[in-house]
Design a protein around this motif. Sequence first.
Motif, PDB file in Angstrom:
ATOM      1  N   LYS A  57       0.824  -1.216   0.000  1.00 11.54           N
ATOM      2  CA  LYS A  57       0.000   0.000   0.000  1.00 11.54           C
ATOM      3  C   LYS A  57       0.857   1.264   0.000  1.00 11.54           C
ATOM      4  O   LYS A  57       0.528   2.244  -0.670  1.00 11.54           O
ATOM      5  N   ASN A  58       1.954   1.246   0.754  1.00  9.41           N
ATOM      6  CA  ASN A  58       2.786   2.429   0.858  1.00  9.41           C
ATOM      7  C   ASN A  58       3.733   2.612  -0.330  1.00  9.41           C
ATOM      8  O   ASN A  58       4.339   3.676  -0.478  1.00  9.41           O
ATOM      9  N   SER A  59       3.879   1.580  -1.149  1.00 11.21           N
ATOM     10  CA  SER A  59       4.791   1.643  -2.296  1.00 11.21           C
ATOM     11  C   SER A  59       4.078   1.933  -3.609  1.00 11.21           C
ATOM     12  O   SER A  59       4.714   2.337  -4.586  1.00 11.21           O
ATOM     13  N   VAL A  60       2.764   1.714  -3.654  1.00 10.19           N
ATOM     14  CA  VAL A  60       2.072   1.706  -4.944  1.00 10.19           C
ATOM     15  C   VAL A  60       2.103   3.070  -5.631  1.00 10.19           C
ATOM     16  O   VAL A  60       2.196   3.147  -6.873  1.00 10.19           O
ATOM     17  N   ASP A  61       2.056   4.164  -4.879  1.00  9.68           N
ATOM     18  CA  ASP A  61       2.084   5.485  -5.522  1.00  9.68           C
ATOM     19  C   ASP A  61       3.392   5.701  -6.279  1.00  9.68           C
ATOM     20  O   ASP A  61       3.394   6.151  -7.437  1.00  9.68           O
ATOM     21  N   ASP A  62       4.516   5.383  -5.623  1.00 11.93           N
ATOM     22  CA  ASP A  62       5.821   5.536  -6.277  1.00 11.93           C
ATOM     23  C   ASP A  62       5.944   4.600  -7.475  1.00 11.93           C
ATOM     24  O   ASP A  62       6.533   4.964  -8.507  1.00 11.93           O
ATOM     25  N   ILE A  63       5.395   3.406  -7.354  1.00 10.23           N
ATOM     26  CA  ILE A  63       5.460   2.437  -8.442  1.00 10.23           C
ATOM     27  C   ILE A  63       4.681   2.939  -9.658  1.00 10.23           C
ATOM     28  O   ILE A  63       5.162   2.853 -10.798  1.00 10.23           O
ATOM     29  N   VAL A  64       3.483   3.471  -9.420  1.00  6.52           N
ATOM     30  CA  VAL A  64       2.679   4.001 -10.529  1.00  6.52           C
ATOM     31  C   VAL A  64       3.426   5.126 -11.233  1.00  6.52           C
ATOM     32  O   VAL A  64       3.445   5.220 -12.463  1.00  6.52           O
ATOM     33  N   THR A  65       4.099   5.974 -10.455  1.00  5.92           N
ATOM     34  CA  THR A  65       4.889   7.065 -11.030  1.00  5.92           C
ATOM     35  C   THR A  65       6.041   6.515 -11.876  1.00  5.92           C
ATOM     36  O   THR A  65       6.293   6.987 -12.986  1.00  5.92           O
ATOM     37  N   ASP A  66       6.740   5.505 -11.340  1.00  2.00           N
ATOM     38  CA  ASP A  66       7.868   4.917 -12.062  1.00  2.00           C
ATOM     39  C   ASP A  66       7.424   4.214 -13.346  1.00  2.00           C
ATOM     40  O   ASP A  66       8.136   4.236 -14.355  1.00  2.00           O
ATOM     41  N   LEU A  67       6.268   3.572 -13.304  1.00  2.21           N
ATOM     42  CA  LEU A  67       5.776   2.864 -14.479  1.00  2.21           C
ATOM     43  C   LEU A  67       5.336   3.837 -15.564  1.00  2.21           C
ATOM     44  O   LEU A  67       5.581   3.619 -16.753  1.00  2.21           O
ATOM     45  N   GLY A  68       4.677   4.898 -15.154  1.00  2.49           N
ATOM     46  CA  GLY A  68       4.085   5.818 -16.119  1.00  2.49           C
ATOM     47  C   GLY A  68       2.636   5.431 -16.372  1.00  2.49           C
ATOM     48  O   GLY A  68       2.290   4.246 -16.441  1.00  2.49           O
ATOM     49  N   GLU A  69       1.790   6.412 -16.490  1.00  2.00           N
ATOM     50  CA  GLU A  69       0.359   6.176 -16.641  1.00  2.00           C
ATOM     51  C   GLU A  69       0.054   5.332 -17.871  1.00  2.00           C
ATOM     52  O   GLU A  69       0.529   5.607 -18.968  1.00  2.00           O
ATOM     53  N   GLY A  70      -0.725   4.293 -17.668  1.00  2.00           N
ATOM     54  CA  GLY A  70      -1.184   3.465 -18.772  1.00  2.00           C
ATOM     55  C   GLY A  70      -0.176   2.496 -19.339  1.00  2.00           C
ATOM     56  O   GLY A  70      -0.422   1.888 -20.383  1.00  2.00           O
TER      57      GLY A  70
END
Length: 239
Positions: free
Chosen positions: A62-75
Amino acid sequence: MTEHDRERTALLCVPFAGAGPSFFHPWRATAAGRWRVVPVELPGRERRIMETPYRNVVEAAKNSVDDIVTDLGEGTPTVLFGHSLGAVLAYELVHLLSRREVPVERLVVSGSPGPWTQRERRATGLPDDEFLARVEEFAGFRHEALDHPEMRELILPVLQADCEMHENYVPSTDERVSVPICSIRGSSDGLVDAEQAQEWRHATTGAFSYREIPGDHMYLVNRARDVLDLIEAESARGR
């Protein structure tokens, strides 16, 4: 991030106990042209060495998912890979990423029984030397850095925290994921047997496959190309 990176499928690599993102850096050359390798960076190691490591898998996800989404890039289309502790953390992340409109194509778990199987062989709570001996027995592998007092002082607390959160892991939900799951096991893994590795079939409503790669529990240390070739073959089958 370039437009090409946004279009290319990401391979999100979730570390095993005691490992940091640098373990997966050599995978980038092997994965070139296939995926953009994105290692998960947890607190307590490497650039985040001064941060307190997690002791709970669900909290870590839960605490990592925001950074992961940023690193992946939207979509960005994404395949998740996790070994041992990384397998159950990746499983939790699939649930979270699906709610964040990240198109997860596949979950590849390695060296892990199904998420609802409690870990009976434990190292948590043992004195330091006994703890390290037990972990080495489990994994059939000892990191040479543990033989150096200064490095051991840095690595040991993270390894202990990782083992604690793995051994005490309880899934956040009984809901199965919808993405295909491939479960990989080292053919001579003495910690996870073939039946346990195939328990992952009950964690998805999608397709399931089981594969073995020669080696013990830590087979992936020397088998990066085999792992990536297997993931590519599985992805091709699913198209």
